[in-house]
Design a protein around this motif. Structure first.
Motif, PDB file in Angstrom:
ATOM      1  N   VAL A 296       7.837  32.560  23.444  1.00  0.00           N
ATOM      2  CA  VAL A 296       7.490  31.307  24.062  1.00  0.00           C
ATOM      3  C   VAL A 296       8.138  30.937  25.038  1.00  0.00           C
ATOM      4  CG1 VAL A 296       6.960  28.994  23.440  1.00  0.00           C
ATOM      5  CG2 VAL A 296       6.625  30.608  21.631  1.00  0.00           C
ATOM      6  N   SER A 297       7.848  30.232  26.218  1.00  0.00           N
ATOM      7  CA  SER A 297       8.793  29.973  27.444  1.00  0.00           C
ATOM      8  C   SER A 297       8.308  28.448  27.815  1.00  0.00           C
ATOM      9  CB  SER A 297       8.827  30.609  28.399  1.00  0.00           C
ATOM     10  OG  SER A 297       8.668  31.845  28.235  1.00  0.00           O
ATOM     11  N   PHE A 298       8.989  27.892  28.407  1.00  0.00           N
ATOM     12  CA  PHE A 298       8.748  26.510  29.053  1.00  0.00           C
ATOM     13  C   PHE A 298       8.309  27.063  30.412  1.00  0.00           C
ATOM     14  CE2 PHE A 298      11.573  24.496  25.935  1.00  0.00           C
ATOM     15  CZ  PHE A 298      10.586  23.898  25.079  1.00  0.00           C
ATOM     16  N   GLN A 299       7.376  26.328  31.054  1.00  0.00           N
ATOM     17  CA  GLN A 299       7.001  26.822  32.527  1.00  0.00           C
ATOM     18  C   GLN A 299       6.959  25.453  33.158  1.00  0.00           C
ATOM     19  OE1 GLN A 299       4.044  29.615  33.634  1.00  0.00           O
ATOM     20  NE2 GLN A 299       2.871  27.976  34.670  1.00  0.00           N
ATOM     21  N   TRP A 300       7.899  25.268  34.142  1.00  0.00           N
ATOM     22  CA  TRP A 300       8.168  24.066  35.003  1.00  0.00           C
ATOM     23  C   TRP A 300       7.598  24.474  36.290  1.00  0.00           C
ATOM     24  CZ3 TRP A 300      11.050  23.780  39.619  1.00  0.00           C
ATOM     25  CH2 TRP A 300      11.469  22.413  39.937  1.00  0.00           C
ATOM     26  N   THR A 301       6.977  23.339  36.913  1.00  0.00           N
ATOM     27  CA  THR A 301       6.262  23.373  38.105  1.00  0.00           C
ATOM     28  C   THR A 301       7.240  22.325  39.166  1.00  0.00           C
ATOM     29  OG1 THR A 301       4.260  23.988  37.120  1.00  0.00           O
ATOM     30  CG2 THR A 301       4.070  23.007  39.171  1.00  0.00           C
ATOM     31  N   CYS A 302       7.410  22.856  40.178  1.00  0.00           N
ATOM     32  CA  CYS A 302       8.197  22.130  41.295  1.00  0.00           C
ATOM     33  C   CYS A 302       7.230  20.924  41.873  1.00  0.00           C
ATOM     34  CB  CYS A 302       8.900  22.868  42.166  1.00  0.00           C
ATOM     35  SG  CYS A 302       9.850  22.098  43.492  1.00  0.00           S
ATOM     36  N   SER A 303       7.591  19.638  41.629  1.00  0.00           N
ATOM     37  CA  SER A 303       6.867  18.664  42.490  1.00  0.00           C
ATOM     38  C   SER A 303       7.972  17.910  42.920  1.00  0.00           C
ATOM     39  CB  SER A 303       5.785  18.033  41.609  1.00  0.00           C
ATOM     40  OG  SER A 303       6.332  17.283  40.683  1.00  0.00           O
ATOM     41  N   ASN A 304       7.620  16.726  43.488  1.00  0.00           N
ATOM     42  CA  ASN A 304       8.681  15.689  43.859  1.00  0.00           C
ATOM     43  C   ASN A 304       9.253  15.121  42.720  1.00  0.00           C
ATOM     44  OD1 ASN A 304       6.342  14.286  43.420  1.00  0.00           O
ATOM     45  ND2 ASN A 304       5.954  13.567  45.501  1.00  0.00           N
TER      46      ASN A 304
END
Ligand code: SF4
Length: 417
Positions: A296-304
């Motif tokens: 399991v991993s966290f997946q972060w998406t870059c937004s403002n």
């Protein structure tokens, strides 16, 4: 310079359009394919298309590609012109138009999906490249299947739209105002129609990659997983998911490996506003325990917004879930008002300062320069700052929420005249 995916992976878009992977720009690829042959793009409707185009193999490929997988199948699409030309471009050491997103990330010094995928699969499968025929076709079927399980979802995140989440249809006023495509019954190919799931050759496919919508909210997906888990092939199968992490992960104990990436943009109140439908405490409880075959991993998406809260989010998750890796995997380009470039310069400087000062782990430190470069690459605030504030006000009204409270630390109003 090659990417291994066109030799091993068959993907679909949310609406069942075949593609090489989830980062594909298949529209740009088709445009090149058409214009290189002197055909207009997009092509005129069938009844106005000249006879010589209609009769070419190329037009047949285009037609069956347009038909999605409702009326076509993986076998024929795998060696259709779209896949063949992408392979041929890579064999010439050229970037195909389809892959301009990876090209862009690499040009800014980032780690692209191509690099990640090659890291995992190139050595294992590179011998397949030598089997490519002159026309780009391959004498075997794909080992990996990458499926978007339709738009059905129980969340409506603020950087998303009805094109990816069925729950967004609740916000009709926003859909109209922000010109989102109205999506009607586009899930039928995968939610109700049994052909797609029943036609999958589960004896051949060794790796599945599912992404929604929310795959675990799709009844047909859940039925398929149960059937696969009970089959003799399960022990050789790896399954990868990107999931919002809010639902139960059942019937998966027999698989060789389940790689689960849990989408995350912010923690606590900021996260709940961003990923509407999320209940932070319930979510944390749901991801406390996994069977031993889960990775399991966290997946972060870059937004403002997510970039502003990155240090916070990272800090909370590393503290509470030290055994779950934190991955940085994507950035928002559409809608542009949610892009990280759409921030006041003062906030961009503050974010950079906080990121520089924080003790990120080595993995994170390697990839963060790309997101910072991308943030400063363009000043979007002059053209899109007001749009963002109006958008947040409209979200508040439609959903009875309060961005000023949820994102109070950003103090965004200060920056708009
Ligand atoms: S280069 Fe990137 S976009 Fe192209 S197939 Fe590979 S991973 Fe996908």
């Amino acid at each position: 310079m090659k990417c291994i995916l066109p030799w091993i992976n068959f993907g679909t878009s949310t609406y069942g359009r075949p593609r090489v992977c989830g980062y594909s720009d298949h529209d740009a690829q088709w445009e090149v394919l058409f214009t290189d042959r002197g055909y207009p793009y997009p092509p005129p409707p069938a009844e106005q298309t000249p006879e010589h185009i209609l009769k070419s193999d190329f037009a047949q490929d285009w037609k069956s590609w347009l038909n999605k997988l409702e009326n076509s199948n993986i076998n024929s699409q795998w060696n259709g012109v779209y896949f063949r030309e992408i392979r041929k471009s890579f064999l010439r050491d050229e970037w195909p138009e389809n892959c301009k997103r990876c090209k862009h990330v690499e040009s800014l010094g980032g780690t692209s999906k191509r690099m990640d995928e090659n890291h995992m699969w190139y050595e294992k499968y590179k011998h397949l490249i030598d089997l490519t025929n002159d026309d780009g076709s391959l004498p075997y079927q794909p080992q990996h299947l990458d499926v978007r399980t339709g738009t059905i979802c129980n969340f409506k995140c603020i950087h998303c739209s009805p094109a990816s989440s069925s729950r967004w249809n609740e916000d009709e006023s926003l859909i109209i105002k922000y010109g989102y495509e109205v999506v009607e019954n586009n899930d039928q190919w995968i939610v109700q129609d049994s052909k797609f799931w029943d036609n999958l050759d589960i004896s051949q496919i060794k790796r599945y990659n599912f992404l929604g919508g929310e795959s675990f909210y799709n009844k047909r997906h859940n039925e398929f997983i149960k059937r696969l888990n009970e089959s003799p092939y399960a022990k050789d199968v790896e399954i990868a998911y990107v999931s919002n992490g809010s639902l139960k992960f059942e019937n998966m104990e027999n698989f060789k490996k389940v790689r689960l990436r849990l989408s995350v943009d912010g923690a606590e109140k900021a996260g709940e506003y961003f990923r509407f439908g999320l209940k932070w405490n319930d979510w944390c409880n749901n991801i406390k325990k996994f069977p031993s075959n889960f990775d399991v991993s966290f997946q972060w998406t870059c937004s403002n917004i997510s970039m502003f809260y990155l240090v916070d989010t990272y800090d909370i998750l590393r503290e509470e879930f030290p055994n779950i890796r934190f991955l940085f995997n994507n950035h928002v380009t559409e809608p542009y008002h949610m892009s990280v470039q759409n921030l006041p310069n003062e906030l961009k400087d503050k974010i950079k300062h906080e990121i520089d000062a924080y003790m990120f782990e080595k993995e994170a430190r390697e990839v963060l320069p790309f997101y910072i470069n991308h943030m400063f690459e363009k000043d979007g605030w002059n053209s899109h700052g007001k749009i963002l504030l109006n958008y947040l006000n409209d979200l508040d009204q439609a959903r009875n929420i309060d961005w000023r409270a949820s994102f109070s630390e950003m103090n965004l109003e200060k920056y708009v005249e």
